[in-house]
Design a protein around this motif. Structure first.
Motif, PDB file in Angstrom:
ATOM      1  N   SER A  30     -57.094  41.937  56.167  1.00 42.40           N
ATOM      2  CA  SER A  30     -55.913  41.629  56.766  1.00 42.40           C
ATOM      3  C   SER A  30     -55.942  40.102  56.799  1.00 42.40           C
ATOM      4  CB  SER A  30     -56.074  42.150  58.304  1.00 42.40           C
ATOM      5  OG  SER A  30     -56.993  41.761  58.951  1.00 42.40           O
ATOM      6  N   PRO A  31     -54.671  39.810  56.773  1.00 45.75           N
ATOM      7  CA  PRO A  31     -54.654  38.070  57.144  1.00 45.75           C
ATOM      8  C   PRO A  31     -55.265  37.831  58.537  1.00 45.75           C
ATOM      9  CG  PRO A  31     -52.524  39.074  56.566  1.00 45.75           C
ATOM     10  CD  PRO A  31     -53.283  40.131  56.943  1.00 45.75           C
ATOM     11  N   SER A  32     -55.333  38.340  59.562  1.00 47.21           N
ATOM     12  CA  SER A  32     -55.925  38.045  60.817  1.00 47.21           C
ATOM     13  C   SER A  32     -57.498  37.921  60.657  1.00 47.21           C
ATOM     14  CB  SER A  32     -55.510  38.868  61.904  1.00 47.21           C
ATOM     15  OG  SER A  32     -56.150  40.339  61.743  1.00 47.21           O
ATOM     16  N   ALA A  33     -57.862  38.813  59.629  1.00 51.98           N
ATOM     17  CA  ALA A  33     -59.283  38.854  59.541  1.00 51.98           C
ATOM     18  C   ALA A  33     -59.645  37.625  58.909  1.00 51.98           C
ATOM     19  CB  ALA A  33     -59.881  40.073  58.858  1.00 51.98           C
ATOM     20  N   VAL A  34     -58.917  37.370  57.621  1.00 54.89           N
ATOM     21  CA  VAL A  34     -59.271  36.197  56.841  1.00 54.89           C
ATOM     22  C   VAL A  34     -59.053  34.895  57.754  1.00 54.89           C
ATOM     23  CG1 VAL A  34     -58.337  34.723  55.081  1.00 54.89           C
ATOM     24  CG2 VAL A  34     -58.294  37.097  54.891  1.00 54.89           C
ATOM     25  N   HIS A  35     -58.197  34.761  58.452  1.00 54.07           N
ATOM     26  CA  HIS A  35     -58.076  33.690  59.599  1.00 54.07           C
ATOM     27  C   HIS A  35     -59.508  33.638  60.254  1.00 54.07           C
ATOM     28  CE1 HIS A  35     -56.675  31.427  63.390  1.00 54.07           C
ATOM     29  NE2 HIS A  35     -56.370  30.814  62.175  1.00 54.07           N
ATOM     30  N   GLU A  36     -59.898  34.762  60.901  1.00 62.72           N
ATOM     31  CA  GLU A  36     -61.034  34.511  61.773  1.00 62.72           C
ATOM     32  C   GLU A  36     -62.120  34.067  61.024  1.00 62.72           C
ATOM     33  OE1 GLU A  36     -63.405  34.506  65.119  1.00 62.72           O
ATOM     34  OE2 GLU A  36     -61.336  34.541  65.042  1.00 62.72           O
ATOM     35  N   ARG A  37     -62.393  34.668  59.674  1.00 62.52           N
ATOM     36  CA  ARG A  37     -63.564  34.171  58.871  1.00 62.52           C
ATOM     37  C   ARG A  37     -63.429  32.660  58.390  1.00 62.52           C
ATOM     38  NH1 ARG A  37     -66.679  38.219  55.662  1.00 62.52           N
ATOM     39  NH2 ARG A  37     -66.272  40.269  57.024  1.00 62.52           N
ATOM     40  N   VAL A  38     -62.251  32.365  58.174  1.00 63.34           N
ATOM     41  CA  VAL A  38     -61.993  30.849  57.579  1.00 63.34           C
ATOM     42  C   VAL A  38     -62.262  30.201  58.770  1.00 63.34           C
ATOM     43  CG1 VAL A  38     -60.238  29.266  56.871  1.00 63.34           C
ATOM     44  CG2 VAL A  38     -60.439  31.451  55.934  1.00 63.34           C
ATOM     45  N   ARG A  39     -61.837  30.354  60.017  1.00 66.81           N
ATOM     46  CA  ARG A  39     -62.232  29.481  61.251  1.00 66.81           C
ATOM     47  C   ARG A  39     -63.883  29.561  61.406  1.00 66.81           C
ATOM     48  NH1 ARG A  39     -63.885  30.249  65.856  1.00 66.81           N
ATOM     49  NH2 ARG A  39     -63.503  32.693  66.120  1.00 66.81           N
ATOM     50  N   LYS A  40     -64.356  30.770  61.015  1.00 60.25           N
ATOM     51  CA  LYS A  40     -66.009  30.739  61.427  1.00 60.25           C
ATOM     52  C   LYS A  40     -66.621  29.723  60.462  1.00 60.25           C
ATOM     53  CE  LYS A  40     -66.357  34.990  63.857  1.00 60.25           C
ATOM     54  NZ  LYS A  40     -66.810  36.441  64.006  1.00 60.25           N
ATOM     55  N   LEU A  41     -66.235  29.947  59.090  1.00 62.95           N
ATOM     56  CA  LEU A  41     -66.910  29.045  58.055  1.00 62.95           C
ATOM     57  C   LEU A  41     -66.570  27.743  58.108  1.00 62.95           C
ATOM     58  CD1 LEU A  41     -65.515  31.298  54.960  1.00 62.95           C
ATOM     59  CD2 LEU A  41     -68.009  31.008  55.530  1.00 62.95           C
ATOM     60  N   GLU A  42     -65.470  27.152  58.730  1.00 61.86           N
ATOM     61  CA  GLU A  42     -65.089  25.984  59.063  1.00 61.86           C
ATOM     62  C   GLU A  42     -66.010  25.171  60.162  1.00 61.86           C
ATOM     63  OE1 GLU A  42     -60.119  25.699  58.333  1.00 61.86           O
ATOM     64  OE2 GLU A  42     -60.937  26.026  60.180  1.00 61.86           O
ATOM     65  N   GLN A  43     -66.131  26.031  61.170  1.00 62.38           N
ATOM     66  CA  GLN A  43     -67.042  25.770  62.283  1.00 62.38           C
ATOM     67  C   GLN A  43     -68.516  25.765  61.900  1.00 62.38           C
ATOM     68  OE1 GLN A  43     -66.095  29.039  64.916  1.00 62.38           O
ATOM     69  NE2 GLN A  43     -64.719  27.522  66.421  1.00 62.38           N
ATOM     70  N   ALA A  44     -69.005  26.678  61.026  1.00 60.98           N
ATOM     71  CA  ALA A  44     -70.405  26.519  60.462  1.00 60.98           C
ATOM     72  C   ALA A  44     -70.727  25.338  59.523  1.00 60.98           C
ATOM     73  CB  ALA A  44     -70.693  28.028  59.872  1.00 60.98           C
ATOM     74  N   GLY A  45     -69.548  24.855  58.942  1.00 61.33           N
ATOM     75  CA  GLY A  45     -69.715  23.393  58.206  1.00 61.33           C
ATOM     76  C   GLY A  45     -69.796  24.059  56.651  1.00 61.33           C
ATOM     77  N   VAL A  46     -69.514  25.278  56.525  1.00 64.24           N
ATOM     78  CA  VAL A  46     -69.410  25.700  54.988  1.00 64.24           C
ATOM     79  C   VAL A  46     -68.160  25.021  54.310  1.00 64.24           C
ATOM     80  CG1 VAL A  46     -69.181  27.788  53.359  1.00 64.24           C
ATOM     81  CG2 VAL A  46     -70.540  27.911  55.425  1.00 64.24           C
ATOM     82  N   ILE A  47     -66.991  25.339  55.132  1.00 62.41           N
ATOM     83  CA  ILE A  47     -65.781  24.678  54.776  1.00 62.41           C
ATOM     84  C   ILE A  47     -65.562  23.154  55.342  1.00 62.41           C
ATOM     85  CG2 ILE A  47     -63.295  24.627  54.432  1.00 62.41           C
ATOM     86  CD1 ILE A  47     -63.466  27.834  54.395  1.00 62.41           C
ATOM     87  N   THR A  48     -65.719  22.163  54.618  1.00 62.72           N
ATOM     88  CA  THR A  48     -65.670  20.875  55.306  1.00 62.72           C
ATOM     89  C   THR A  48     -64.446  19.905  55.147  1.00 62.72           C
ATOM     90  OG1 THR A  48     -66.431  19.845  53.197  1.00 62.72           O
ATOM     91  CG2 THR A  48     -68.179  20.701  54.759  1.00 62.72           C
ATOM     92  N   GLY A  49     -63.305  20.802  54.446  1.00 59.24           N
ATOM     93  CA  GLY A  49     -62.263  20.161  54.493  1.00 59.24           C
ATOM     94  C   GLY A  49     -61.240  20.793  53.392  1.00 59.24           C
TER      95      GLY A  49
END
Length: 146
Positions: A30-49
């Motif tokens: 779901s879009p909300s599940a993707v949003h949560e996962r993206v947020r966690k990936l950003e916080q973990a430093g996997v997605i840097t920008g």
């Protein structure tokens, strides 16, 4: 990171402007599940920008070169990144093993501009340079596949 996180990262590497709904359709969330996962990936430093990819030639940067850099004096401090960060022509700076200490990827408008950049690099950084001019680039910035 699980398989779904890897799929999300893959989608974002191909299209950083994809909506959470579009990503969700592609990875089965779901879009909300993707949003949560993206947020966690950003916080973990996997997605840097996120950034726009620009065609260098479309903005007048017709010359790409790889510049190998060696210090004039092997005893000088290893602070080349700090000395070259002010040069906007330096796109990438890699510390490497081998004869060189660093390899820089640079872009300039003309070969005359490249020559001027090399002179400024040698003066400012106190280094020897060896330059390879890129003739063509079949691909670059490939997505990282975990």
């Amino acid at each position: 990171m699980d398989r779904r996180d890897e799929e999300i990262v893959g989608v974002l590497q191909r299209d950083a402007r994809a909506t959470f709904a579009e990503i969700g359709r592609e990875v089965g969330l779901s879009p909300s599940a993707v949003h949560e996962r993206v947020r966690k990936l950003e916080q973990a430093g996997v997605i840097t920008g996120y950034r726009a990819q620009v065609d260098p030639e479309a903005v007048g940067m017709f010359v790409t070169a790889l510049v190998s850099v060696m210090p004039l004096d092997p005893k000088q401090p290893d602070d080349l990144p700090q000395r070259v960060v002010e040069f906007p022509e330096v796109e990438d700076c890699h510390s490497v093993a081998g004869d060189e200490n660093y390899i820089l990827k640079v872009r300039t408008r003309t070969t005359a501009d490249l020559e001027d950049l090399l002179r400024r690099l040698r003066e400012k950084a106190g280094v020897h340079t060896r330059t390879t001019v890129v003739l063509s680039t079949p691909f670059e910035d490939r997505p990282i596949i975990p």
